[in-house]
Design a protein around this motif. Sequence first.
Motif, mmCIF file in Angstrom:
data_model
loop_
_atom_site.group_PDB
_atom_site.id
_atom_site.type_symbol
_atom_site.label_atom_id
_atom_site.label_comp_id
_atom_site.label_asym_id
_atom_site.label_seq_id
_atom_site.Cartn_x
_atom_site.Cartn_y
_atom_site.Cartn_z
ATOM 1 N N ALA A 81 0.886 -1.287 0.010
ATOM 2 C CA ALA A 81 -0.145 0.194 -0.031
ATOM 3 C C ALA A 81 0.875 1.293 -0.177
ATOM 4 C CB ALA A 81 -0.874 0.017 1.169
ATOM 5 N N VAL A 82 0.126 2.391 0.080
ATOM 6 C CA VAL A 82 0.911 3.562 0.167
ATOM 7 C C VAL A 82 2.063 3.558 1.490
ATOM 8 C CG1 VAL A 82 -0.699 5.092 -0.675
ATOM 9 C CG2 VAL A 82 -0.899 4.738 1.597
ATOM 10 N N PRO A 83 2.846 4.205 1.410
ATOM 11 C CA PRO A 83 3.854 4.249 2.408
ATOM 12 C C PRO A 83 3.322 4.847 3.671
ATOM 13 C CG PRO A 83 5.074 5.502 0.528
ATOM 14 C CD PRO A 83 3.570 5.241 0.190
ATOM 15 N N TYR A 84 3.538 3.866 4.651
ATOM 16 C CA TYR A 84 2.619 4.255 5.858
ATOM 17 C C TYR A 84 3.420 3.999 6.973
ATOM 18 C CZ TYR A 84 -0.988 4.642 9.320
ATOM 19 O OH TYR A 84 -2.044 5.144 10.395
ATOM 20 N N ASN A 85 4.172 4.938 7.542
ATOM 21 C CA ASN A 85 5.212 4.843 8.616
ATOM 22 C C ASN A 85 4.406 5.243 10.057
ATOM 23 O OD1 ASN A 85 7.289 4.782 10.369
ATOM 24 N ND2 ASN A 85 8.679 6.128 9.449
ATOM 25 N N PRO A 86 4.265 3.990 10.729
ATOM 26 C CA PRO A 86 3.517 4.414 12.190
ATOM 27 C C PRO A 86 4.404 5.190 13.152
ATOM 28 C CG PRO A 86 3.895 1.966 11.883
ATOM 29 C CD PRO A 86 4.711 2.660 10.653
ATOM 30 N N PHE A 87 5.443 5.193 12.839
ATOM 31 C CA PHE A 87 6.588 6.112 13.656
ATOM 32 C C PHE A 87 6.154 7.650 13.378
ATOM 33 C CE2 PHE A 87 8.645 2.168 14.140
ATOM 34 C CZ PHE A 87 8.742 2.054 15.320
ATOM 35 N N GLU A 88 5.470 8.017 12.228
ATOM 36 C CA GLU A 88 5.192 9.315 11.703
ATOM 37 C C GLU A 88 3.971 9.694 12.479
ATOM 38 O OE1 GLU A 88 5.304 9.712 7.474
ATOM 39 O OE2 GLU A 88 7.678 9.429 7.594
ATOM 40 N N GLN A 89 3.146 8.783 13.032
ATOM 41 C CA GLN A 89 1.914 8.957 13.727
ATOM 42 C C GLN A 89 2.168 9.200 14.936
ATOM 43 O OE1 GLN A 89 -0.460 8.791 11.184
ATOM 44 N NE2 GLN A 89 1.348 7.775 10.077
ATOM 45 N N ASP A 90 1.342 9.958 15.883
ATOM 46 C CA ASP A 90 1.584 10.173 17.305
ATOM 47 C C ASP A 90 0.704 9.213 17.919
ATOM 48 O OD1 ASP A 90 3.351 12.151 17.006
ATOM 49 O OD2 ASP A 90 1.384 13.652 16.950
ATOM 50 N N PRO A 91 1.293 8.344 18.902
ATOM 51 C CA PRO A 91 0.727 7.504 19.823
ATOM 52 C C PRO A 91 0.144 8.561 20.977
ATOM 53 C CG PRO A 91 3.072 7.358 20.320
ATOM 54 C CD PRO A 91 3.029 8.155 18.990
ATOM 55 N N VAL A 92 -0.937 7.963 21.526
ATOM 56 C CA VAL A 92 -1.316 8.945 22.679
ATOM 57 C C VAL A 92 -0.228 9.069 23.715
ATOM 58 C CG1 VAL A 92 -3.917 8.403 22.268
ATOM 59 C CG2 VAL A 92 -2.556 6.900 23.758
ATOM 60 N N SER A 93 -0.403 10.226 24.139
ATOM 61 C CA SER A 93 0.647 10.554 25.492
ATOM 62 C C SER A 93 0.082 10.062 26.650
ATOM 63 C CB SER A 93 0.783 12.099 25.334
ATOM 64 O OG SER A 93 -0.313 12.697 25.712
ATOM 65 N N GLU A 94 1.029 10.235 27.697
ATOM 66 C CA GLU A 94 0.730 9.499 29.128
ATOM 67 C C GLU A 94 -0.389 10.447 29.825
ATOM 68 O OE1 GLU A 94 1.332 6.758 30.800
ATOM 69 O OE2 GLU A 94 2.753 5.962 29.535
ATOM 70 N N GLU A 95 -0.286 11.673 29.255
ATOM 71 C CA GLU A 95 -1.010 12.846 29.857
ATOM 72 C C GLU A 95 -2.740 12.525 29.299
ATOM 73 O OE1 GLU A 95 -0.217 16.643 28.588
ATOM 74 O OE2 GLU A 95 -1.653 17.464 29.584
ATOM 75 N N GLU A 96 -2.699 12.311 28.199
ATOM 76 C CA GLU A 96 -3.970 12.006 27.610
ATOM 77 C C GLU A 96 -4.596 10.692 27.946
ATOM 78 O OE1 GLU A 96 -3.206 13.980 23.205
ATOM 79 O OE2 GLU A 96 -2.571 11.898 23.373
ATOM 80 N N LEU A 97 -3.807 9.922 28.385
ATOM 81 C CA LEU A 97 -4.339 8.388 28.918
ATOM 82 C C LEU A 97 -4.919 8.595 30.263
ATOM 83 C CD1 LEU A 97 -1.466 5.865 27.835
ATOM 84 C CD2 LEU A 97 -3.773 6.225 26.867
ATOM 85 N N GLN A 98 -4.507 9.720 31.005
ATOM 86 C CA GLN A 98 -5.331 10.070 32.265
ATOM 87 C C GLN A 98 -6.621 10.728 32.158
ATOM 88 O OE1 GLN A 98 -3.975 8.796 34.947
ATOM 89 N NE2 GLN A 98 -2.605 7.833 33.477
ATOM 90 N N LYS A 99 -6.997 11.515 30.817
ATOM 91 C CA LYS A 99 -8.081 12.035 30.645
ATOM 92 C C LYS A 99 -9.234 11.358 30.590
ATOM 93 C CE LYS A 99 -6.198 16.112 28.119
ATOM 94 N NZ LYS A 99 -6.342 16.721 26.764
ATOM 95 N N PRO A 100 -10.578 11.769 31.095
ATOM 96 C CA PRO A 100 -11.530 11.179 31.040
ATOM 97 C C PRO A 100 -12.213 10.900 29.603
ATOM 98 C CG PRO A 100 -12.079 13.364 32.188
ATOM 99 C CD PRO A 100 -10.563 13.167 31.732
ATOM 100 N N LEU A 101 -12.754 9.730 29.408
ATOM 101 C CA LEU A 101 -12.923 9.400 27.876
ATOM 102 C C LEU A 101 -13.595 10.398 27.087
ATOM 103 C CD1 LEU A 101 -14.348 5.843 28.067
ATOM 104 C CD2 LEU A 101 -11.947 6.717 28.184
#
Lengths: 147, 107
Positions: A81-101
């Motif tokens: 498929a098209v070049p798709y580099n997971p490392f160019e995406q942003d995983p969620v941050s620890e801070e975001e993981l603490q937020k309410p859904l």
Amino acid sequence: MEPLNLPATLDALDPIADFVLEAAKAAGLEKKAAYRLRLAVDEIATNIVTHGYEEMGMTGDIQVYADMDEESLTITLEDTAVPYNPFEQDPVSEEELQKPLEERPIGGLGLFLTIRGVDRFSYERVANINRNMFLMLRPKEGAPDVQ
Amino acid sequence: MSIDVKVEYRGTDGVITLGGQLDASAAPAFKSAIEDVFNGPEKVGRLVILMQDLEYMASAGLRALVFAKQKAGAGVPIVLVAPQEGVLETIEMTGFHHSVIIEETYA
């Protein structure tokens, strides 16, 4: 194990999971490690199908390889498929993981679970191929069952 | 992919029972069960999701839970009952356990 070659649709997720769990069993991975590996591969395979192929109006295949040595098991996904580099995406941050859904960004969770779940995750683009690799260390022979 | 989804009301609880494998191909069925619960005739006091037979959940399942939270609003708690080890680990790693209630049995 013989590599799998499947049309890149969501229907491929099921046989890919079976393949990964079988390889994990052959490598002697513990139940928890096998689950994490299956999750990681499933998340990236989902991204390949939906973002790599379907959203681009492309069709193609996805290949799955299992390679094992004394130390580790490596699952490899390849697609054209098209070049798709997971490392160019942003995983969620620890801070975001603490937020309410209700205040969460919707993306990035799959990538976070992938990176956290396996011992080594890598991506490379070789010619027209995207190659995602997932490595899990195998339990040491003779290691005590309970830590 | 085999997922089993059942929707029912038990009193004012909207109850969804999940079984099997919740990956990206199965998530739409879960999402539509969530819509059924909140679009149904009863006003829902709690959304209860019975997970003891759910063997696997990908991030698509987490996104469906975010959707459920939006549908439920602030006053309606979401209760996850008896998630298996792997599913529970995913819920905890991603911090979702701060926003839902996790119970071992359905009371």
